[in-house]
Design a protein around this motif. Structure first.
Motif, PDB file in Angstrom:
ATOM      1  N   TYR A   1       0.837  -1.204   0.000  1.00 51.42           N
ATOM      2  CA  TYR A   1       0.000   0.000   0.000  1.00 51.42           C
ATOM      3  C   TYR A   1       0.875   1.257   0.000  1.00 51.42           C
ATOM      4  O   TYR A   1       0.664   2.190  -0.792  1.00 51.42           O
ATOM      5  CB  TYR A   1      -0.936  -0.006   1.208  1.00 51.42           C
TER       6      TYR A   1
ATOM      7  N   THR B   1      -5.205  10.057 -15.115  1.00 53.17           N
ATOM      8  CA  THR B   1      -5.897   8.772 -15.282  1.00 53.17           C
ATOM      9  C   THR B   1      -5.033   7.615 -14.807  1.00 53.17           C
ATOM     10  O   THR B   1      -5.501   6.721 -14.090  1.00 53.17           O
ATOM     11  CB  THR B   1      -6.277   8.553 -16.762  1.00 53.17           C
TER      12      THR B   1
ATOM     13  N   VAL C   1      -4.915   7.560 -11.102  1.00 49.70           N
ATOM     14  CA  VAL C   1      -6.122   6.949 -10.542  1.00 49.70           C
ATOM     15  C   VAL C   1      -6.017   5.425 -10.582  1.00 49.70           C
ATOM     16  O   VAL C   1      -6.449   4.730  -9.658  1.00 49.70           O
ATOM     17  CB  VAL C   1      -7.378   7.430 -11.301  1.00 49.70           C
ATOM     18  N   MET C   2      -5.439   4.890 -11.651  1.00 45.78           N
ATOM     19  CA  MET C   2      -5.245   3.437 -11.747  1.00 45.78           C
ATOM     20  C   MET C   2      -4.375   2.925 -10.597  1.00 45.78           C
ATOM     21  O   MET C   2      -4.670   1.894  -9.988  1.00 45.78           O
ATOM     22  CB  MET C   2      -4.601   3.070 -13.083  1.00 45.78           C
TER      23      MET C   2
ATOM     24  N   HIS D   1      -3.911   4.406  -7.695  1.00 47.86           N
ATOM     25  CA  HIS D   1      -4.684   4.547  -6.466  1.00 47.86           C
ATOM     26  C   HIS D   1      -5.703   3.410  -6.319  1.00 47.86           C
ATOM     27  O   HIS D   1      -5.956   2.935  -5.207  1.00 47.86           O
ATOM     28  CB  HIS D   1      -5.400   5.892  -6.434  1.00 47.86           C
ATOM     29  N   THR D   2      -6.277   2.993  -7.436  1.00 47.67           N
ATOM     30  CA  THR D   2      -7.248   1.893  -7.394  1.00 47.67           C
ATOM     31  C   THR D   2      -6.583   0.593  -6.953  1.00 47.67           C
ATOM     32  O   THR D   2      -7.130  -0.149  -6.131  1.00 47.67           O
ATOM     33  CB  THR D   2      -7.902   1.703  -8.776  1.00 47.67           C
ATOM     34  N   LEU D   3      -5.406   0.317  -7.489  1.00 49.28           N
ATOM     35  CA  LEU D   3      -4.657  -0.861  -7.051  1.00 49.28           C
ATOM     36  C   LEU D   3      -4.286  -0.748  -5.576  1.00 49.28           C
ATOM     37  O   LEU D   3      -4.326  -1.736  -4.829  1.00 49.28           O
ATOM     38  CB  LEU D   3      -3.388  -1.021  -7.894  1.00 49.28           C
ATOM     39  N   LYS D   4      -3.946   0.456  -5.150  1.00 53.68           N
ATOM     40  CA  LYS D   4      -3.579   0.686  -3.746  1.00 53.68           C
ATOM     41  C   LYS D   4      -4.731   0.326  -2.819  1.00 53.68           C
ATOM     42  O   LYS D   4      -4.520  -0.263  -1.751  1.00 53.68           O
ATOM     43  CB  LYS D   4      -3.195   2.150  -3.563  1.00 53.68           C
ATOM     44  N   ARG D   5      -5.945   0.655  -3.218  1.00 52.17           N
ATOM     45  CA  ARG D   5      -7.102   0.403  -2.360  1.00 52.17           C
ATOM     46  C   ARG D   5      -7.332  -1.085  -2.137  1.00 52.17           C
ATOM     47  O   ARG D   5      -7.909  -1.478  -1.126  1.00 52.17           O
ATOM     48  CB  ARG D   5      -8.343   1.056  -2.951  1.00 52.17           C
ATOM     49  N   VAL D   6      -6.886  -1.918  -3.084  1.00 45.89           N
ATOM     50  CA  VAL D   6      -6.992  -3.369  -2.895  1.00 45.89           C
ATOM     51  C   VAL D   6      -6.226  -3.792  -1.652  1.00 45.89           C
ATOM     52  O   VAL D   6      -6.696  -4.607  -0.841  1.00 45.89           O
ATOM     53  CB  VAL D   6      -6.465  -4.124  -4.138  1.00 45.89           C
TER      54      VAL D   6
END
Length: 241
Positions: free
Chosen positions: A18, A43, A46-47, A49-54
């Motif tokens: 993370y 963009t 954001v990708m 950040h999306t992986l980070k949220r996993v």
């Protein structure tokens, strides 16, 4: 005992990943600014950040399981801060190779390809802005106010889940309420990010002013949160309760 060690190790690994992605997340915007493609840079950010949220949502249940076994959460938390900080340091040192990758991917996507094409099939050509930049870089420039403000934003994001789990373990009869506070605390971090930190960074990137200084300052703020604010507050919490 073996399951406890595995769970603790997994917490540390997930948190470090993370922190790694959080440190990387601004670099696509650096690449986009250098290419005059701020939209695509955002963009790709954001990708990331999306992986980070996993990873952000993956380690709290493990902390809860450790607490249910009656084991202390503190060793896993302090180890998470250490390895998370190390991940951030590595990103700051190897930032230029990472920027080169995002420049390559953004250019690949800009010509009409898919994300898969941009990452795996687009032929690599060095960008002029990266000429002369080596693999390792130890030169940094900082904005002290940006370091300080970003450190508190990352402290909220990086430590709130630790505190929620510690409070839940300490006050188990109120845990159903305590665990619901995660959304409120993260919302506070989102407000600070959206209304102060992110606009300031975006302005610098759009105007191509102090691009690397902005990146270095934000990463330094993240490191400050992981090395100072987080461990110090957890240590204080352990002494009070």
């Amino acid at each position: 005992m073996q399951l406890f060690k595995m769970a603790s190790t997994l917490v540390v690994v997930l948190f470090a990943l993370y922190a790694l992605l959080d440190a990387i997340a601004l670099l696509p915007r650096v690449a986009g600014s250098l290419l005059n493609k701020n939209g695509l840079g955002y963009t790709f950010s954001v990708m990331v950040h999306t992986l980070k949220r996993v990873f952000v949502v993956s380690y709290p249940p493990l902390l809860g399981w450790i607490a249910l076994q009656g084991e202390s959460l503190y060793p896993a938390i302090f180890a998470s801060y250490f390895w998370g900080a190390l991940a951030v340091v590595l990103v700051s040192i190897f930032k230029y190779p990472i920027i080169k990758c995002f420049i390559h991917w953004i250019e690949g996507y800009a010509v009409g390809g898919s994300v898969f094409y941009a990452v795996f099939q687009h032929p690599y050509t060095p960008h002029e802005s990266m000429v002369g930049q080596g693999k390792v870089d130890f030169s940094f420039s900082f904005d002290k106010s940006l370091i300080y403000s970003s450190s508190w934003v990352y402290f909220i994001y990086g430590s709130s889940l630790f505190f929620i789990n510690l409070f839940g373990a300490e006050f188990q009869d109120q845990s159903a309420v305590i665990y619901q506070l995660v959304g409120i605390i993260n919302a506070l971090g989102t407000v600070l990010m959206s209304f102060y930190l992110d606009p300031k960074i975006s302005r610098n990137f759009d105007q191509k002013e102090r691009i690397m200084e902005s990146n270095d300052s934000v990463v330094a703020g993240q490191l400050l949160a992981l090395v100072v604010w987080g461990p110090a507050s957890i240590a204080l919490f352990s002494l009070i309760l």
